[in-house]
Design an enzyme around this catalytic site. Structure first.
Site, mmCIF file in Angstrom:
data_model
loop_
_atom_site.group_PDB
_atom_site.id
_atom_site.type_symbol
_atom_site.label_atom_id
_atom_site.label_comp_id
_atom_site.label_asym_id
_atom_site.label_seq_id
_atom_site.Cartn_x
_atom_site.Cartn_y
_atom_site.Cartn_z
ATOM 1 N N HIS A 40 0.786 -1.230 0.000
ATOM 2 C CA HIS A 40 0.000 0.000 0.000
ATOM 3 C C HIS A 40 0.823 1.289 0.000
ATOM 4 O O HIS A 40 0.330 2.346 -0.390
ATOM 5 C CB HIS A 40 -0.916 0.001 1.223
ATOM 6 C CG HIS A 40 -2.144 0.841 1.069
ATOM 7 N ND1 HIS A 40 -2.243 1.909 0.200
ATOM 8 C CD2 HIS A 40 -3.357 0.767 1.668
ATOM 9 C CE1 HIS A 40 -3.442 2.452 0.288
ATOM 10 N NE2 HIS A 40 -4.137 1.772 1.182
ATOM 11 N N TYR A 191 -13.712 4.986 9.476
ATOM 12 C CA TYR A 191 -12.831 5.578 8.465
ATOM 13 C C TYR A 191 -13.349 5.240 7.077
ATOM 14 O O TYR A 191 -13.691 4.089 6.791
ATOM 15 C CB TYR A 191 -11.413 5.021 8.634
ATOM 16 C CG TYR A 191 -10.445 5.413 7.531
ATOM 17 C CD1 TYR A 191 -9.650 6.543 7.664
ATOM 18 C CD2 TYR A 191 -10.321 4.651 6.380
ATOM 19 C CE1 TYR A 191 -8.757 6.907 6.666
ATOM 20 C CE2 TYR A 191 -9.433 5.005 5.368
ATOM 21 C CZ TYR A 191 -8.652 6.132 5.526
ATOM 22 O OH TYR A 191 -7.770 6.492 4.531
ATOM 23 N N THR A 204 -4.511 10.327 0.139
ATOM 24 C CA THR A 204 -5.840 10.141 0.731
ATOM 25 C C THR A 204 -6.063 11.094 1.900
ATOM 26 O O THR A 204 -5.135 11.688 2.438
ATOM 27 C CB THR A 204 -6.027 8.703 1.268
ATOM 28 O OG1 THR A 204 -5.101 8.480 2.335
ATOM 29 C CG2 THR A 204 -5.830 7.680 0.171
#
Length: 367
Positions: A40, A191, A204
């Site tokens: 990620h 979230y 993000t």
């Protein structure tokens, strides 16, 4: 094989065949199924999803194999990779100079893969075996469930949500809140990932999905004494608030990344900031993300080419991870994850709670 089986194998397998020091792993199974395991830190889900969608559709639309099943050389493909264009830079910014010979090194390395041979000493072998046991335990502890809420199976998709004049993402998030409330008996910090790719090198920001309006909507829907009119009004207010919070997060007006940056700066100068430590310690027991679909230029009406997209594990050990992808107007794919070792969570149970919440929201808007 099922989506759940392939998803679990791709996400972690038995813990020793997924290389997280690489940007991504392409995993091809004996039955012809293929998937991507992505690390990620280098990019967010839409990037790898875009690339994978292009690969799959290109393979489908272009004669990638000859009659004998051999791969066709790239120059013979009907569809060519898009030209690489460098994005424009802002005032005062310059590009890093390319590394001499880098392209050749990459080409040489990718053309002829070579098996890595390792020389291990006894202590290192023991440490590796211990790590293998630990990762196998962690992998077996993760319960991932992948399924689709489909119009043809008694469900509905974003088409119905739009007809009710409600934003699809706000609708799904409210369903998740309702499901979580019923599953856990309370609402906790939630979230949702927001893309800030409007900005140079933007990644993000956090959409804080639990609001006063969403809580009121959950409690109103759960109240058997409330009228349909009250429930509809509460859903509408929740949706409008969610859309506003989402717009703020996507346009650089979120708070989480700013506070995290302040925490990092404080650590760098040796300042102990209790407020920032408390903020980071709150945790999100419900971590969610919407994955985009149809990011390429290809327009194909073939249901078999729709992927259920990807998922991830729970951020909190005693919480849930939920990713979802609204593939079209009649179905939404869900990936639900949790830890088997935690008695308060169960991925199958939570998936059923999501289905029930979606059914109940439809009932609110059905006369």
């Amino acid at each position: 094989s099922t989506w759940t089986e392939i998803g679990s194998l791709t996400l972690h397998g038995n813990g020793n065949t997924r290389w997280c020091d690489k940007s991504f792993n392409v995993v091809v199974y004996a039955n012809g199924e293929a998937a991507v395991h992505a690390e990620h830190s280098w990019a967010d889900a839409p990037v790898i999803a875009h690339a994978w969608e292009w690969v799959l559709l290109t393979e489908y639309l272009s004669p990638t194999y000859d009659k004998e099943g051999n791969c066709v050389r790239p120059e013979a493909l009907a569809i060519k990779p898009p030209p690489q264009k460098s994005p424009p830079l802002g005032p005062g910014l310059t590009r890093k100079p390319s590394i001499p010979g880098k392209s050749k090194l990459l080409a040489d390395g990718l053309t002829v893969p070579s098996k890595l041979e390792w020389s291990l000493w006894p202590d290192l072998t023991d440490m590796i075996m211990e790590a293998a046991k630990e990762t196998a335990t962690l992998s077996s502890d993760l319960e991932l469930v992948i399924d689709v809420y489909h119009q043809d199976k008694g469900g509905y998709g974003k088409g119905f949500m739009k007809k009710m004049r409600c934003g699809p993402d706000a609708w799904i998030q409210l369903a998740l809140q309702l499901a979580y409330y019923r599953d856990q008996g309370a609402l906790h910090l939630t979230y949702e990932s927001a893309a800030v790719r409007l900005f140079n090198e933007g990644r993000t920001e956090t959409i804080r999905a639990v609001t006063s309006e969403s809580k009121a909507a959950v409690l109103t829907i759960a109240d058997a004494r409330a009228s349909k009119e009250d429930k509809r009004a509460a859903v509408k207010r929740s949706a409008l608030r969610h859309q506003a919070v989402s717009r703020d997060a996507g346009s650089g007006k979120g708070v989480d990344r700013h506070l995290f940056a302040l925490y990092v700066a404080a650590q760098g100068v040796g300042v102990e900031a209790k407020f920032l430590k408390d903020f980071l310690g709150l945790g999100y027991k419900l971590s969610t993300s919407q994955i985009p679909q149809r990011q390429t230029e290809f327009k194909i009406d073939n249901d078999r080419l729709l992927s259920p997209s990807g998922g991830f594990g729970p951020v909190a050990d005693d919480g849930y991870g939920v990713s979802y992808m609204m593939a079209d107007d009649k179905r939404t794919f869900f990936h639900v994850s949790s830890k088997r070792s935690k008695t308060n969570t169960d991925s199958q149970r939570f998936k059923k709670a999501i289905w029930q919440a979606l059914d109940d929201l439809r009932e609110v808007f059905t006369d």
